[in-house]
Write a protein that holds these residues in place. Structure first.
Motif, PDB file in Angstrom:
ATOM      1  N   ARG A 204       0.878  -1.167   0.114  1.00  0.00           N
ATOM      2  CA  ARG A 204      -0.017   0.005  -0.032  1.00  0.00           C
ATOM      3  C   ARG A 204       0.916   1.330  -0.124  1.00  0.00           C
ATOM      4  NH1 ARG A 204      -4.783  -0.501   4.424  1.00  0.00           N
ATOM      5  NH2 ARG A 204      -5.044   1.445   3.543  1.00  0.00           N
ATOM      6  N   MET A 205       2.075   1.201   0.777  1.00  0.00           N
ATOM      7  CA  MET A 205       2.900   2.611   0.682  1.00  0.00           C
ATOM      8  C   MET A 205       3.506   2.713  -0.928  1.00  0.00           C
ATOM      9  SD  MET A 205       5.105   1.841   4.051  1.00  0.00           S
ATOM     10  CE  MET A 205       6.156   3.164   3.976  1.00  0.00           C
ATOM     11  N   ALA A 206       3.711   1.435  -1.293  1.00  0.00           N
ATOM     12  CA  ALA A 206       4.303   1.539  -2.734  1.00  0.00           C
ATOM     13  C   ALA A 206       3.147   1.959  -3.733  1.00  0.00           C
ATOM     14  CB  ALA A 206       4.657   0.306  -3.372  1.00  0.00           C
ATOM     15  N   ALA A 207       1.979   1.714  -3.677  1.00  0.00           N
ATOM     16  CA  ALA A 207       0.670   2.259  -4.121  1.00  0.00           C
ATOM     17  C   ALA A 207       0.767   3.725  -4.247  1.00  0.00           C
ATOM     18  CB  ALA A 207      -0.573   1.684  -4.269  1.00  0.00           C
ATOM     19  N   THR A 208       1.123   4.194  -2.980  1.00  0.00           N
ATOM     20  CA  THR A 208       0.764   5.723  -2.658  1.00  0.00           C
ATOM     21  C   THR A 208       2.047   6.505  -3.360  1.00  0.00           C
ATOM     22  OG1 THR A 208      -0.171   5.134  -0.522  1.00  0.00           O
ATOM     23  CG2 THR A 208       1.084   7.612  -0.785  1.00  0.00           C
ATOM     24  N   ALA A 209       3.347   5.828  -3.364  1.00  0.00           N
ATOM     25  CA  ALA A 209       4.439   6.602  -3.628  1.00  0.00           C
ATOM     26  C   ALA A 209       4.105   6.789  -5.271  1.00  0.00           C
ATOM     27  CB  ALA A 209       5.713   5.590  -3.436  1.00  0.00           C
ATOM     28  N   LEU A 210       5.596   7.713  -5.630  1.00  0.00           N
ATOM     29  CA  LEU A 210       5.470   8.020  -7.013  1.00  0.00           C
ATOM     30  C   LEU A 210       6.307   7.038  -7.826  1.00  0.00           C
ATOM     31  CD1 LEU A 210       6.784  11.734  -6.817  1.00  0.00           C
ATOM     32  CD2 LEU A 210       4.294  10.916  -7.327  1.00  0.00           C
ATOM     33  N   PRO A 211       5.907   6.749  -9.221  1.00  0.00           N
ATOM     34  CA  PRO A 211       6.719   5.792  -9.996  1.00  0.00           C
ATOM     35  C   PRO A 211       8.329   6.100  -9.738  1.00  0.00           C
ATOM     36  CG  PRO A 211       5.017   6.654 -11.099  1.00  0.00           C
ATOM     37  CD  PRO A 211       5.019   7.612  -9.815  1.00  0.00           C
ATOM     38  N   PRO A 212       9.058   5.223 -10.210  1.00  0.00           N
ATOM     39  CA  PRO A 212      10.710   5.505  -9.959  1.00  0.00           C
ATOM     40  C   PRO A 212      11.447   6.877 -10.687  1.00  0.00           C
ATOM     41  CG  PRO A 212      10.291   3.321 -10.288  1.00  0.00           C
ATOM     42  CD  PRO A 212       8.877   3.923 -10.276  1.00  0.00           C
ATOM     43  N   GLU A 213      10.750   6.826 -12.117  1.00  0.00           N
ATOM     44  CA  GLU A 213      11.409   8.189 -12.606  1.00  0.00           C
ATOM     45  C   GLU A 213      10.825   9.278 -12.102  1.00  0.00           C
ATOM     46  OE1 GLU A 213      13.457   8.525 -15.054  1.00  0.00           O
ATOM     47  OE2 GLU A 213      13.961   6.273 -15.400  1.00  0.00           O
ATOM     48  N   GLU A 214       9.697   9.583 -11.673  1.00  0.00           N
ATOM     49  CA  GLU A 214       9.066  10.577 -11.102  1.00  0.00           C
ATOM     50  C   GLU A 214       9.742  10.822  -9.718  1.00  0.00           C
ATOM     51  OE1 GLU A 214       4.677  11.162 -11.090  1.00  0.00           O
ATOM     52  OE2 GLU A 214       4.559  10.299 -12.908  1.00  0.00           O
ATOM     53  N   SER A 215      10.056   9.686  -9.157  1.00  0.00           N
ATOM     54  CA  SER A 215      10.713   9.891  -7.745  1.00  0.00           C
ATOM     55  C   SER A 215      12.048  10.433  -8.064  1.00  0.00           C
ATOM     56  CB  SER A 215      10.654   8.497  -6.907  1.00  0.00           C
ATOM     57  OG  SER A 215       9.516   7.926  -6.656  1.00  0.00           O
ATOM     58  N   ARG A 216      12.850  10.006  -8.876  1.00  0.00           N
ATOM     59  CA  ARG A 216      14.192  10.559  -9.274  1.00  0.00           C
ATOM     60  C   ARG A 216      13.977  12.077  -9.576  1.00  0.00           C
ATOM     61  NH1 ARG A 216      16.190   5.679 -11.121  1.00  0.00           N
ATOM     62  NH2 ARG A 216      14.980   5.785 -13.056  1.00  0.00           N
ATOM     63  N   GLU A 217      12.891  12.267 -10.408  1.00  0.00           N
ATOM     64  CA  GLU A 217      12.766  13.899 -10.645  1.00  0.00           C
ATOM     65  C   GLU A 217      12.690  14.636  -9.325  1.00  0.00           C
ATOM     66  OE1 GLU A 217      13.011  17.464 -12.522  1.00  0.00           O
ATOM     67  OE2 GLU A 217      13.606  15.426 -13.447  1.00  0.00           O
ATOM     68  N   LEU A 218      11.758  14.217  -8.492  1.00  0.00           N
ATOM     69  CA  LEU A 218      11.518  14.941  -7.142  1.00  0.00           C
ATOM     70  C   LEU A 218      12.775  15.089  -6.374  1.00  0.00           C
ATOM     71  CD1 LEU A 218       9.394  16.215  -5.157  1.00  0.00           C
ATOM     72  CD2 LEU A 218       8.921  14.091  -4.352  1.00  0.00           C
ATOM     73  N   ILE A 219      13.628  14.137  -6.419  1.00  0.00           N
ATOM     74  CA  ILE A 219      14.822  14.176  -5.668  1.00  0.00           C
ATOM     75  C   ILE A 219      15.764  15.266  -6.174  1.00  0.00           C
ATOM     76  CG2 ILE A 219      16.889  12.811  -4.786  1.00  0.00           C
ATOM     77  CD1 ILE A 219      15.157  10.157  -4.819  1.00  0.00           C
ATOM     78  N   HIS A 220      15.812  15.269  -7.444  1.00  0.00           N
ATOM     79  CA  HIS A 220      16.563  16.241  -8.272  1.00  0.00           C
ATOM     80  C   HIS A 220      16.181  17.598  -7.949  1.00  0.00           C
ATOM     81  CE1 HIS A 220      19.302  14.294 -11.085  1.00  0.00           C
ATOM     82  NE2 HIS A 220      18.383  13.535 -11.515  1.00  0.00           N
ATOM     83  N   VAL A 221      14.940  17.749  -7.953  1.00  0.00           N
ATOM     84  CA  VAL A 221      14.122  19.307  -7.531  1.00  0.00           C
ATOM     85  C   VAL A 221      14.528  19.559  -6.131  1.00  0.00           C
ATOM     86  CG1 VAL A 221      12.175  20.498  -7.121  1.00  0.00           C
ATOM     87  CG2 VAL A 221      12.438  18.897  -9.175  1.00  0.00           C
ATOM     88  N   ILE A 222      14.673  18.683  -5.064  1.00  0.00           N
ATOM     89  CA  ILE A 222      14.808  18.990  -3.850  1.00  0.00           C
ATOM     90  C   ILE A 222      16.435  19.459  -3.747  1.00  0.00           C
ATOM     91  CG2 ILE A 222      15.033  17.970  -1.479  1.00  0.00           C
ATOM     92  CD1 ILE A 222      12.660  16.347  -1.902  1.00  0.00           C
ATOM     93  N   ALA A 223      17.161  18.606  -4.274  1.00  0.00           N
ATOM     94  CA  ALA A 223      18.810  18.668  -4.292  1.00  0.00           C
ATOM     95  C   ALA A 223      19.132  20.165  -4.829  1.00  0.00           C
ATOM     96  CB  ALA A 223      19.250  17.784  -5.055  1.00  0.00           C
ATOM     97  N   GLN A 224      18.269  20.617  -5.796  1.00  0.00           N
ATOM     98  CA  GLN A 224      18.469  21.975  -6.611  1.00  0.00           C
ATOM     99  C   GLN A 224      18.084  22.855  -5.713  1.00  0.00           C
ATOM    100  OE1 GLN A 224      16.893  21.306 -10.222  1.00  0.00           O
ATOM    101  NE2 GLN A 224      18.218  20.173 -11.245  1.00  0.00           N
ATOM    102  N   SER A 225      17.214  22.773  -4.967  1.00  0.00           N
ATOM    103  CA  SER A 225      16.784  23.721  -4.076  1.00  0.00           C
ATOM    104  C   SER A 225      17.552  24.169  -2.912  1.00  0.00           C
ATOM    105  CB  SER A 225      15.078  23.580  -3.546  1.00  0.00           C
ATOM    106  OG  SER A 225      15.212  22.467  -2.686  1.00  0.00           O
ATOM    107  N   LEU A 226      18.602  23.336  -2.505  1.00  0.00           N
ATOM    108  CA  LEU A 226      19.402  23.474  -1.328  1.00  0.00           C
ATOM    109  C   LEU A 226      20.427  24.248  -1.673  1.00  0.00           C
ATOM    110  CD1 LEU A 226      19.849  19.703  -0.358  1.00  0.00           C
ATOM    111  CD2 LEU A 226      18.503  21.274   0.780  1.00  0.00           C
TER     112      LEU A 226
END
Length: 280
Positions: free
Chosen positions: A258-280
């Motif tokens: 159920r956690m996996a169903a809530t989470a973003l797909p792997p590609e979208e997850s990588r993109e979100l991590i990129h966005v967070i890293a760039q905001s630092l």
């Protein structure tokens, strides 16, 4: 005699389950094999080694027809050799050693993490800061000792036959700045790099997902060679716990699904991590 490891205790517990399902006492089981009841008890307590042949004999007397389980238990009997974690036996809690042993023997790992980067993906500087926050406070040498242990645990992801690893990380964990902005940025880049490996899947649960099951705990699910030998590791402030009851295993499989169903797909997850890293 050294105390049995968590894996040896689990092996003995599985033998006891087979006997109890057959409706036999330890004394009756010993009579079937021509050995004393005490020897059956020692095997079930993980205190003595058991040969694959004896495992098969026990399974036969216990009317166990589950050959994959019998084979998996037989394979466990040849694994009493000392692993790398044994060098920490006198200096770290046994629960940490049991965790490393569990990860080493798992055929697949799944994790659900809410408030921190999972240990298997932590870089040195991030992990060092995590250990500096331990209560009661660790001395600098103890911090480095725990750090070396954590980094060695990560070898399961870098061996010639690396363990498949699927981790679900909440966005909150990605935004926690352990060690400051630069360390956090390098930590996030490391997560992205690791997520690009074929055996590692990283999914992010964004803040926008709202509530989800299992949000209050960190879960590591270690898959054994057969489902009966799966184990769940729960990380808690007062220590860790290993769970192997079938009903509880079912519960945590559902939680992670159920956690996996809530989470973003792997590609979208990588993109979100990129966005967070760039905001630092």
């Amino acid at each position: 005699m050294r105390n049995p490891t968590g894996r040896q205790l689990r092996f003995g517990a599985e033998l006891r389950k087979l006997r109890e399902r057959a409706g036999l006492t330890a004394t009756e089981a010993g009579q079937l094999l021509g050995i004393k009841q005490a020897q059956i008890s020692n095997m079930e307590a993980g205190r003595v080694g058991v040969s694959p042949e004896r495992v098969r004999a026990l399974a036969c007397h216990y009317d166990c027809a589950d050959q994959p389980l019998v084979q998996a238990l037989g394979d466990m009997t040849s694994e009493r050799s000392r692993g790398w974690w044994e060098e920490y036996r006198e200096t770290l809690p046994s629960t940490l050693l049991d965790l490393a042993e569990m990860e080493h023997h798992a055929v697949r790992l799944r994790a659900g993490i809410t408030a921190h980067i999972p240990g298997l993906l932590q870089i040195h500087d991030h992990a060092r800061e995590v250990f500096r926050q331990v209560v009661p406070e660790l001395t600098p040498p103890d911090v480095e000792h725990r750090l070396s242990f954590r980094i060695k645990r990560q070898t399961v992801l870098f061996s010639d036959s690396p363990t498949p690893y699927h981790v679900l990380i909440h966005e909150a964990a990605l935004r926690m700045q352990f060690g400051g902005r630069e360390v956090t940025k390098r930590q996030l880049q490391h997560v992205i790099s690791m997520s690009e490996r074929s055996h590692i899947t990283v999914q992010v649960i964004p803040f926008t997902a709202g509530a989800y099951p299992g949000s209050g705990q960190s879960i590591l699910y270690a898959h054994g060679p057969v489902p009966q030998l799966d184990t769940v590791h729960l990380d808690q402030s007062h220590g860790s716990a290993l769970i192997d009851a079938e009903a509880q295993l079912d519960k945590y499989r559902v939680l992670l699904d159920r956690m996996a169903a809530t989470a973003l797909p792997p590609e979208e997850s990588r993109e979100l991590i990129h966005v967070i890293a760039q905001s630092l």
